[in-house]
Design a protein around this motif. Sequence first.
Motif, PDB file in Angstrom:
ATOM      1  N   ILE A  28       0.812  -1.361   0.055  1.00 24.40           N
ATOM      2  CA  ILE A  28       0.213   0.076  -0.090  1.00 24.40           C
ATOM      3  C   ILE A  28       0.910   1.248   0.000  1.00 24.40           C
ATOM      4  N   ASN A  30       1.718   5.429  -2.201  1.00 25.54           N
ATOM      5  CA  ASN A  30       1.673   6.346  -3.406  1.00 25.54           C
ATOM      6  C   ASN A  30       3.193   6.764  -3.377  1.00 25.54           C
ATOM      7  N   ILE A  55       0.089  -8.100  -4.255  1.00 25.51           N
ATOM      8  CA  ILE A  55      -0.698  -6.953  -4.884  1.00 25.51           C
ATOM      9  C   ILE A  55      -0.092  -5.730  -4.561  1.00 25.51           C
ATOM     10  N   ASN A  56      -0.217  -4.663  -5.896  1.00 23.66           N
ATOM     11  CA  ASN A  56      -0.016  -3.407  -5.439  1.00 23.66           C
ATOM     12  C   ASN A  56      -1.428  -2.737  -5.189  1.00 23.66           C
ATOM     13  N   ALA A  57      -1.823  -2.227  -3.956  1.00 21.63           N
ATOM     14  CA  ALA A  57      -3.090  -1.818  -3.977  1.00 21.63           C
ATOM     15  C   ALA A  57      -2.842  -0.152  -4.109  1.00 21.63           C
ATOM     16  N   GLU A  58      -1.555   0.348  -4.322  1.00 20.43           N
ATOM     17  CA  GLU A  58      -1.475   1.752  -4.492  1.00 20.43           C
ATOM     18  C   GLU A  58      -1.928   2.642  -3.256  1.00 20.43           C
ATOM     19  N   HIS A  59      -2.426   3.453  -3.455  1.00 27.15           N
ATOM     20  CA  HIS A  59      -3.089   4.583  -2.239  1.00 27.15           C
ATOM     21  C   HIS A  59      -4.270   4.022  -1.584  1.00 27.15           C
ATOM     22  N   ALA A  60      -5.019   3.101  -2.135  1.00 27.06           N
ATOM     23  CA  ALA A  60      -6.234   2.366  -1.663  1.00 27.06           C
ATOM     24  C   ALA A  60      -6.121   1.180  -1.345  1.00 27.06           C
ATOM     25  N   GLU A  62      -8.454  -0.795  -0.247  1.00 24.43           N
ATOM     26  CA  GLU A  62      -9.776  -1.527  -0.613  1.00 24.43           C
ATOM     27  C   GLU A  62      -9.579  -1.947  -2.164  1.00 24.43           C
ATOM     28  N   ASN A  63      -8.406  -1.544  -2.742  1.00 25.35           N
ATOM     29  CA  ASN A  63      -8.321  -2.085  -4.317  1.00 25.35           C
ATOM     30  C   ASN A  63      -8.073  -3.779  -3.984  1.00 25.35           C
ATOM     31  N   ALA A  64      -7.698  -4.048  -2.982  1.00 21.40           N
ATOM     32  CA  ALA A  64      -7.278  -5.437  -2.809  1.00 21.40           C
ATOM     33  C   ALA A  64      -8.467  -6.296  -2.403  1.00 21.40           C
ATOM     34  N   HIS A 108      -3.643   6.283   4.674  1.00 21.99           N
ATOM     35  CA  HIS A 108      -4.786   6.025   3.846  1.00 21.99           C
ATOM     36  C   HIS A 108      -6.094   6.057   4.575  1.00 21.99           C
TER      37      HIS A 108
END
Length: 166
Positions: A28, A30, A55-60, A62-64, A108
């Motif tokens: 997680i 940015n 997994i690269n959920a980036e800045h969110a 919940e993307n995962a 986040h």
Amino acid sequence: MLISELKSLEEAVRRVLARGGRIVVVCIGNSLRGDDAFGPLVYEFLREEGVNSVINAEHAPENALGLLLREKPSLLILVDAVKGRGRAGELIVTRLSEASSPLPLTTHSVPLDLLVRAVDLDPARVILVGVYASNFEFGVKPSVKVVKAAKLVAELLARVMATSLA
């Protein structure tokens, strides 16, 4: 960073893999906000080492959610930059079930414990690997200490996951 914290992470990963369990690493952060790039850096380093269960959920975070609901991992490792009293670049490794309350603050909008509850995982099966960060400015590169910590975490996870699968 305590060596014992990294040893406990290594031992947890080895135990799960020895039992045939599935591990998912969710990174997680940015990459455009200074030290918040810790998670994406770990993701990049793990992928370079051939680790697929990341997994690269980036800045969110919940993307995962969808993937975690499908995969139902035996062990979930959350990787993120945290705010707190630690020194920049210092690692923290803790099971969510053993974490002091409140958890070290991530940057986040969705609290990590809420993410874990949403996918119905036992907090004892979730490890937070965080790095204390000091600079979250937009457009700034991550500090050398945070990059070094990301490499250390990725190398440890890649080595343990590769040797346990061999």
